[in-house]
Design a protein around this motif. Structure first.
Motif, PDB file in Angstrom:
ATOM      1  N   ALA A   1       0.821  -1.205   0.000  1.00 29.17           N
ATOM      2  CA  ALA A   1       0.000   0.000   0.000  1.00 29.17           C
ATOM      3  C   ALA A   1       0.856   1.258   0.000  1.00 29.17           C
ATOM      4  O   ALA A   1       0.468   2.286  -0.575  1.00 29.17           O
ATOM      5  CB  ALA A   1      -0.936  -0.001   1.207  1.00 29.17           C
ATOM      6  N   TRP A   2       2.019   1.183   0.636  1.00 28.35           N
ATOM      7  CA  TRP A   2       2.942   2.315   0.677  1.00 28.35           C
ATOM      8  C   TRP A   2       4.016   2.232  -0.404  1.00 28.35           C
ATOM      9  O   TRP A   2       4.831   3.160  -0.519  1.00 28.35           O
ATOM     10  CB  TRP A   2       3.606   2.410   2.044  1.00 28.35           C
ATOM     11  CG  TRP A   2       2.689   2.806   3.148  1.00 28.35           C
ATOM     12  CD1 TRP A   2       1.365   3.129   3.049  1.00 28.35           C
ATOM     13  CD2 TRP A   2       3.025   2.916   4.540  1.00 28.35           C
ATOM     14  NE1 TRP A   2       0.854   3.434   4.277  1.00 28.35           N
ATOM     15  CE2 TRP A   2       1.846   3.315   5.221  1.00 28.35           C
ATOM     16  CE3 TRP A   2       4.188   2.712   5.278  1.00 28.35           C
ATOM     17  CZ2 TRP A   2       1.809   3.516   6.597  1.00 28.35           C
ATOM     18  CZ3 TRP A   2       4.159   2.916   6.644  1.00 28.35           C
ATOM     19  CH2 TRP A   2       2.979   3.307   7.300  1.00 28.35           C
ATOM     20  N   ALA A   3       4.043   1.142  -1.161  1.00 23.88           N
ATOM     21  CA  ALA A   3       5.040   0.947  -2.219  1.00 23.88           C
ATOM     22  C   ALA A   3       6.451   1.083  -1.674  1.00 23.88           C
ATOM     23  O   ALA A   3       7.302   1.792  -2.223  1.00 23.88           O
ATOM     24  CB  ALA A   3       4.814   1.926  -3.369  1.00 23.88           C
TER      25      ALA A   3
ATOM     26  N   PHE B   1       1.622   7.094  -3.971  1.00 20.90           N
ATOM     27  CA  PHE B   1       1.505   6.174  -2.844  1.00 20.90           C
ATOM     28  C   PHE B   1       1.858   6.839  -1.512  1.00 20.90           C
ATOM     29  O   PHE B   1       2.234   6.145  -0.565  1.00 20.90           O
ATOM     30  CB  PHE B   1       2.410   4.965  -3.058  1.00 20.90           C
ATOM     31  CG  PHE B   1       1.932   4.025  -4.133  1.00 20.90           C
ATOM     32  CD1 PHE B   1       1.064   2.997  -3.833  1.00 20.90           C
ATOM     33  CD2 PHE B   1       2.347   4.195  -5.448  1.00 20.90           C
ATOM     34  CE1 PHE B   1       0.619   2.128  -4.820  1.00 20.90           C
ATOM     35  CE2 PHE B   1       1.906   3.331  -6.440  1.00 20.90           C
ATOM     36  CZ  PHE B   1       1.038   2.293  -6.133  1.00 20.90           C
TER      37      PHE B   1
ATOM     38  N   LEU C   1      -4.523   7.773  -3.196  1.00 22.00           N
ATOM     39  CA  LEU C   1      -5.058   6.521  -2.648  1.00 22.00           C
ATOM     40  C   LEU C   1      -5.431   6.682  -1.178  1.00 22.00           C
ATOM     41  O   LEU C   1      -6.485   6.188  -0.735  1.00 22.00           O
ATOM     42  CB  LEU C   1      -4.040   5.393  -2.815  1.00 22.00           C
ATOM     43  CG  LEU C   1      -3.681   4.996  -4.248  1.00 22.00           C
ATOM     44  CD1 LEU C   1      -2.637   3.885  -4.244  1.00 22.00           C
ATOM     45  CD2 LEU C   1      -4.923   4.539  -5.004  1.00 22.00           C
TER      46      LEU C   1
ATOM     47  N   SER D   1      -5.808   2.973  -0.353  1.00 20.39           N
ATOM     48  CA  SER D   1      -4.436   2.469  -0.240  1.00 20.39           C
ATOM     49  C   SER D   1      -4.403   1.014   0.215  1.00 20.39           C
ATOM     50  O   SER D   1      -3.676   0.189  -0.363  1.00 20.39           O
ATOM     51  CB  SER D   1      -3.636   3.349   0.727  1.00 20.39           C
ATOM     52  OG  SER D   1      -4.262   3.390   2.003  1.00 20.39           O
TER      53      SER D   1
END
Length: 276
Positions: free
Chosen positions: A145-147, A206, A213, A219
């Motif tokens: 979700a945070w890449a 991200f 997101l 996200s």
């Protein structure tokens, strides 16, 4: 008194014996070779288990007591702008992102040791930051979700809400760690020497707090989707692509066929049937 000739010859014989050095070296070499052969033939004693480094063990215990673990369920409650423990203005966070054999290929051990040792340095500062840890091995959804991937240190500056309850933008910076050369002073220097000011803040898609997101609450669903796709084997994608491409080709070929009764393009009309 007459001296026996044998007694007179003993010193000469003794000197001659010690002068035969080559023969003595041969005998000594023979016994040395035999000793080495016996030693190599004997089974070696099992090696004792390695003793853990007391400094690393102590640092790990300190880190476990002062570093919070982030999960999909609790990260919103822990990383909340304007928490009760925040100093006036901005709350500073440093989050260590690590992994295991799947997400870090088993090469995050040195980075974890450096992080644990840096916790004591950071905690001893006059204004210590809040510390947290995120394991991509245990929390792959949040990492997707945070890449973000391990080993990394995320530096957040979470502002407190303003008087009108609006929240200013959160500053996010990412520091990738070298898996083989990273040290505790380098990690601690992000805060102690304000190295984060030399890094350009991340403002991309991200962003954990201010990205599109995160603003629309997508996200975590996107994190689940990326994690789900990563579980699908590559051969399944190849079969799916092959099936879709064949379906499209068959539809195109079927749609291009002439309708029944129509004359073929460029050809003469069919001759009428002969009367009986």
């Amino acid at each position: 008194m007459r001296t026996s000739p044998l007694l007179l010859a003993l010193p000469a014989l003794s000197a001659a014996q010690f002068e035969q050095i080559p023969f003595y070296d041969q005998v000594k070499g023979f016994f040395a070779q035999a000793s080495n052969t016996i030693s190599s033939a004997m089974p070696s004693a099992p090696s004792s288990p390695s003793i853990p480094n007391p400094v690393a063990a102590g640092a790990a215990k300190i880190a476990a007591a002062r570093v919070q673990r982030l999960t999909v369920e609790n990260y919103n409650d822990i990383l909340k702008p304007g928490a009760a423990t925040a100093s006036p203005g901005i709350e500073e966070w440093m989050i260590f992102v690590t992994g295991g054999n799947k997400t870090c290929f088993g090469k995050c051990e040195r980075a974890e040791t450096a992080w644990n040792e840096s916790v004591a340095l950071l905690s001893a500062s006059t204004s210590p930051p809040n510390l947290a840890m995120l394991s991509c091995e245990q929390e792959p959804v949040l990492c997707n979700a945070w890449a973000v991937g391990p080993p990394t240190v995320l530096h957040f500056l979470l502002p407190q809400p303003l008087a009108d309850q609006s929240t200013p933008a959160t500053t996010c910076r990412s520091f990738g760690l070298n898996r083989t050369t990273i040290t505790a002073p380098e990690i601690a220097g992000i805060h102690l020497q304000e190295k984060y000011l030399e890094k350009t803040p991340y403002e991309g898609f991200f962003h954990p707090f201010d990205g599109p997101l995160a603003r629309y609450g997508l996200s975590i669903p996107v994190g689940y989707a990326i994690w789900g796709f990563s579980l699908v084997p590559s051969w399944a994608f190849m079969i799916a692509v092959s099936f879709i491409s064949r379906s499209l080709m068959s539809r195109r070929m079927g749609g291009g066929a002439p309708a029944g009764g129509a004359a073929p393009a460029g050809g003469a009309a069919p001759a009428p049937a002969a009367a009986t």
